[in-house]
Design a protein around this motif. Structure first.
Motif, PDB file in Angstrom:
ATOM      1  N   ASN A 348       0.845  -1.188   0.000  1.00  0.00           N
ATOM      2  CA  ASN A 348       0.000   0.000   0.000  1.00  0.00           C
ATOM      3  C   ASN A 348       0.891   1.252   0.000  1.00  0.00           C
ATOM      4  N   PHE A 349       1.003   1.896  -1.160  1.00  0.00           N
ATOM      5  CA  PHE A 349       1.868   3.074  -1.293  1.00  0.00           C
ATOM      6  C   PHE A 349       1.535   4.159  -0.269  1.00  0.00           C
ATOM      7  N   ASP A 350       0.234   4.459  -0.101  1.00  0.00           N
ATOM      8  CA  ASP A 350      -0.169   5.542   0.812  1.00  0.00           C
ATOM      9  C   ASP A 350       0.328   5.277   2.226  1.00  0.00           C
ATOM     10  N   GLN A 351       0.223   4.016   2.634  1.00  0.00           N
ATOM     11  CA  GLN A 351       0.629   3.644   3.990  1.00  0.00           C
ATOM     12  C   GLN A 351       2.149   3.709   4.141  1.00  0.00           C
ATOM     13  N   MET A 352       2.875   3.130   3.174  1.00  0.00           N
ATOM     14  CA  MET A 352       4.325   3.040   3.320  1.00  0.00           C
ATOM     15  C   MET A 352       5.031   4.390   3.151  1.00  0.00           C
ATOM     16  N   LEU A 353       4.358   5.365   2.487  1.00  0.00           N
ATOM     17  CA  LEU A 353       4.976   6.680   2.284  1.00  0.00           C
ATOM     18  C   LEU A 353       4.446   7.722   3.269  1.00  0.00           C
ATOM     19  N   ASP A 354       3.704   7.266   4.275  1.00  0.00           N
ATOM     20  CA  ASP A 354       3.138   8.174   5.275  1.00  0.00           C
ATOM     21  C   ASP A 354       4.264   8.740   6.156  1.00  0.00           C
ATOM     22  N   VAL A 355       4.191  10.036   6.438  1.00  0.00           N
ATOM     23  CA  VAL A 355       5.228  10.659   7.275  1.00  0.00           C
ATOM     24  C   VAL A 355       4.951  10.419   8.766  1.00  0.00           C
ATOM     25  N   ARG A 356       3.827   9.784   9.073  1.00  0.00           N
ATOM     26  CA  ARG A 356       3.504   9.462  10.466  1.00  0.00           C
ATOM     27  C   ARG A 356       3.512   7.936  10.621  1.00  0.00           C
ATOM     28  N   GLY A 357       3.758   7.483  11.841  1.00  0.00           N
ATOM     29  CA  GLY A 357       3.660   6.046  12.103  1.00  0.00           C
ATOM     30  C   GLY A 357       4.937   5.292  11.763  1.00  0.00           C
ATOM     31  N   ASN A 358       4.827   3.980  11.794  1.00  0.00           N
ATOM     32  CA  ASN A 358       5.994   3.105  11.647  1.00  0.00           C
ATOM     33  C   ASN A 358       6.359   2.917  10.176  1.00  0.00           C
ATOM     34  N   THR A 359       6.959   3.961   9.575  1.00  0.00           N
ATOM     35  CA  THR A 359       7.363   3.909   8.161  1.00  0.00           C
ATOM     36  C   THR A 359       8.798   4.395   8.031  1.00  0.00           C
ATOM     37  N   ALA A 360       9.452   4.039   6.923  1.00  0.00           N
ATOM     38  CA  ALA A 360      10.816   4.517   6.672  1.00  0.00           C
ATOM     39  C   ALA A 360      10.823   6.038   6.546  1.00  0.00           C
ATOM     40  N   VAL A 361       9.756   6.592   5.952  1.00  0.00           N
ATOM     41  CA  VAL A 361       9.687   8.044   5.750  1.00  0.00           C
ATOM     42  C   VAL A 361       9.716   8.754   7.106  1.00  0.00           C
ATOM     43  N   TYR A 362       8.881   8.287   8.041  1.00  0.00           N
ATOM     44  CA  TYR A 362       8.852   8.860   9.394  1.00  0.00           C
ATOM     45  C   TYR A 362      10.226   8.765  10.050  1.00  0.00           C
ATOM     46  N   LEU A 363      10.862   7.591   9.924  1.00  0.00           N
ATOM     47  CA  LEU A 363      12.145   7.362  10.591  1.00  0.00           C
ATOM     48  C   LEU A 363      13.266   8.193   9.961  1.00  0.00           C
ATOM     49  N   LEU A 364      13.241   8.341   8.641  1.00  0.00           N
ATOM     50  CA  LEU A 364      14.256   9.168   7.968  1.00  0.00           C
ATOM     51  C   LEU A 364      14.099  10.638   8.355  1.00  0.00           C
ATOM     52  N   TYR A 365      12.852  11.087   8.502  1.00  0.00           N
ATOM     53  CA  TYR A 365      12.601  12.464   8.971  1.00  0.00           C
ATOM     54  C   TYR A 365      13.099  12.631  10.411  1.00  0.00           C
ATOM     55  N   ALA A 366      12.854  11.602  11.233  1.00  0.00           N
ATOM     56  CA  ALA A 366      13.291  11.664  12.637  1.00  0.00           C
ATOM     57  C   ALA A 366      14.817  11.763  12.708  1.00  0.00           C
ATOM     58  N   HIS A 367      15.499  10.982  11.887  1.00  0.00           N
ATOM     59  CA  HIS A 367      16.970  11.009  11.843  1.00  0.00           C
ATOM     60  C   HIS A 367      17.463  12.394  11.405  1.00  0.00           C
ATOM     61  N   ALA A 368      16.851  12.940  10.352  1.00  0.00           N
ATOM     62  CA  ALA A 368      17.249  14.256   9.833  1.00  0.00           C
ATOM     63  C   ALA A 368      17.021  15.349  10.879  1.00  0.00           C
ATOM     64  N   ARG A 369      15.932  15.214  11.667  1.00  0.00           N
ATOM     65  CA  ARG A 369      15.632  16.217  12.719  1.00  0.00           C
ATOM     66  C   ARG A 369      16.716  16.229  13.790  1.00  0.00           C
ATOM     67  N   ILE A 370      17.196  15.034  14.175  1.00  0.00           N
ATOM     68  CA  ILE A 370      18.239  14.964  15.212  1.00  0.00           C
ATOM     69  C   ILE A 370      19.545  15.548  14.660  1.00  0.00           C
ATOM     70  N   CYS A 371      19.835  15.266  13.395  1.00  0.00           N
ATOM     71  CA  CYS A 371      21.029  15.853  12.752  1.00  0.00           C
ATOM     72  C   CYS A 371      20.937  17.379  12.783  1.00  0.00           C
ATOM     73  N   SER A 372      19.714  17.889  12.572  1.00  0.00           N
ATOM     74  CA  SER A 372      19.470  19.334  12.567  1.00  0.00           C
ATOM     75  C   SER A 372      19.715  19.934  13.961  1.00  0.00           C
ATOM     76  N   ILE A 373      19.312  19.221  15.023  1.00  0.00           N
ATOM     77  CA  ILE A 373      19.529  19.697  16.402  1.00  0.00           C
ATOM     78  C   ILE A 373      21.038  19.864  16.643  1.00  0.00           C
ATOM     79  N   ILE A 374      21.811  18.857  16.203  1.00  0.00           N
ATOM     80  CA  ILE A 374      23.272  18.895  16.403  1.00  0.00           C
ATOM     81  C   ILE A 374      23.878  20.059  15.613  1.00  0.00           C
ATOM     82  N   ARG A 375      23.412  20.235  14.366  1.00  0.00           N
ATOM     83  CA  ARG A 375      23.937  21.344  13.534  1.00  0.00           C
ATOM     84  C   ARG A 375      23.639  22.704  14.171  1.00  0.00           C
TER      85      ARG A 375
END
Length: 478
Positions: A348-375
């Motif tokens: 299900n494309f809609d589910q797997m590309l959701d920025v919320r919940g247990n998806t790679a998109v959510y996790l990649l955003y979370a990783h980028a946010r922490i990188c941003s805090i450090i920067r």
């Protein structure tokens, strides 16, 4: 870990060399979602083993031998007498159409069937014209497969069924000399304990089959490649075949009686990919979905999502492309890997590309946010690693710290049961635990800034390693 690198946390899994047999599409057929699952799961298992300092032989056991080639080549010679493997009409999708047409002829026309069977003998006997056609068909298919592997960044070494053909006769002779092979209705079989049906290793017509090739491949992997652990990644529908095949190898004395002793073999079975209708995933025309199209759509949707957020105005074109690829392909991989592999899952494309919940998109955003805090802290994190200390005082600091140091045991657990979903669950929980820590513990400008920045850095290091083990490209800003 911050000073010496995450590799010092790699667990010892007690194996020096392993073969991981995965992907394994059939030549002259386009790759389908079953091949996608095998490729994604096999790559993740290989990456985890490699992290644990195991030498991994990544094997692509492609179906490139047998009756279907006699059938296809004979049909090609009849339909295209001057066939040389070039031109648009011989693209892989066309080969698939020709394969279907040749199969129809084979089933309905006894004269053609006889010619096709004779063609197999000629091919396997080394006839120059048949061998050349076979090589051209294999080459066309490989180009198509490589399009998928390139997108997924998956590395494999091909040793197809044809590679093991020269070893089959002597392997069957060895099994026969050990009293395992019996004649049955003109075929040669090996009986398995507790099974009503035998493992057929030589067909009635004297030809070899999957079981004969698998036994020869196992012999080669144990005796020539000296593998201590051989992992086969295929759908659960093949479980009985592997059970009987492993049983035959144990009775031959090739494998120990204990399933955890070395050398050992493991079948990593996986369920079906379902469509939104709950049935096997196919296109509207009931044809198998082309994997290249599927991956391109995931990338295209991700790119549109980034454009909707205005990233096309902020980033260079190549950065936008790379981020769209990481999000799109990562989403497809993670949606598969987060499920227990033995179960079916719905594509299900809609589910797997959701920025919320247990998806790679959510996790990649979370990783980028922490990188941003450090920067944003504008602190030299490499310098802080040398001079700073991590102090876990607040309850949520301790919870985060304890979760981080569980990483090695999680990798070990995931490899013990060959379940990448264990690593996905750990990664998702890490992201949630970090969010709780960050919402209660001020980082930049606080009295505990150094310690907390190092905790942020430790979190991204472990998140990054989880992504890499799952075959997902981490993103540093989004």
């Amino acid at each position: 870990m911050l000073i010496d690198g995450v590799s010092i946390w790699a667990p010892n899994v007690g194996v020096k060399r392993a073969v991981v047999d995965f992907s394994s599409p059939n030549i002259a057929k386009e790759m389908h979602v079953g091949n996608l699952r095998s490729t994604i799961i096999g790559d993740a298992i290989s990456r985890m083993l490699e992290f644990c300092n195991v030498e991994v032989l990544r094997r692509n056991h492609v179906g490139d031998w047998g009756t279907q080639f006699g059938m296809l080549i004979e049909y090609l010679f009849e339909e295209y007498p001057q066939w040389d493997g070039s031109g648009e009409e011989h693209a892989v999708y066309k080969l698939q159409e020709l394969y279907k047409a040749s199969k129809k002829r084979f089933d309905e026309d006894p004269i053609f069937k006889e010619k096709a069977q004779q063609a197999v003998v000629l091919l396997q006997g080394g006839d120059e014209r048949y061998r050349k056609a076979w090589q051209q068909i294999c080459s066309l298919s490989r180009k198509e497969f490589d399009e998928v592997y390139k997108r997924l960044k998956v590395v494999l070494e091909e040793k197809g069924e044809s590679f093991y053909d020269p070893y089959i006769a002597s392997v069957i002779q060895e099994l026969d000399s050990k009293g395992l092979v019996v004649a049955s209705d003109g075929a040669k079989v090996i009986h398995s304990e507790g099974q009503n049906i035998p493992l057929i290793i030589v067909k009635k017509d004297g030809g070899f089959n999957y079981a004969s090739t698998d036994l020869a491949a196992l012999w080669y992997r144990l005796n020539v490649e000296k593998a201590e652990w051989i992992v086969y990644v295929t759908d659960v529908g093949q479980s009985l075949h592997f059970e009987m095949f492993f049983d035959a190898a144990r009775r031959a004395g090739w494998l120990p009686k204990g399933t955890r002793d070395l050398p050992r073999t493991t079948h990593v079975g996986f369920g079906l990919v379902l469509g939104l209708d709950g049935k096997r995933f196919r296109t509207r025309s009931t044809e198998v979905v082309r994997l290249v199209d599927l991956l391109d759509e995931a990338k295209s949707r991700s790119k549109q999502g980034l454009i909707d957020r205005g990233r096309d105005n902020e980033w260079e074109a190549d950065e936008l492309e790379q981020a769209a690829e990481a999000l799109g392909y990562g989403a497809v991989k993670y949606a598969d890997l987060k499920n227990n592999r033995t179960t079916n899952y719905t594509f299900n494309f809609d589910q797997m590309l959701d920025v919320r919940g247990n998806t790679a998109v959510y996790l990649l955003y979370a990783h980028a946010r922490i990188c941003s805090i450090i920067r944003k802290s504008e602190k030299d994190i490499e310098e802080l690693k040398k001079i700073g200390n991590v102090k876990l005082v607040h309850e949520n600091e301790r919870v985060l710290g304890l979760h981080l140091i569980r990483f090695p045991e999680i990798v070990e657990d995931a490899l013990t049961d060959l379940l990448p979903s264990i690593l996905c669950e750990y990664l998702y929980n890490l992201s949630e635990i970090f969010t709780k820590f960050y919402s209660t513990c001020k980082v930049v400008g606080s009295a505990e800034e150094t310690s907390r920045l190092l905790l942020c850095e430790a979190t991204v290091v472990i998140m990054r390693k989880c992504f890499i083990l799952l075959g997902i490209t981490p993103l540093y800003r989004l």
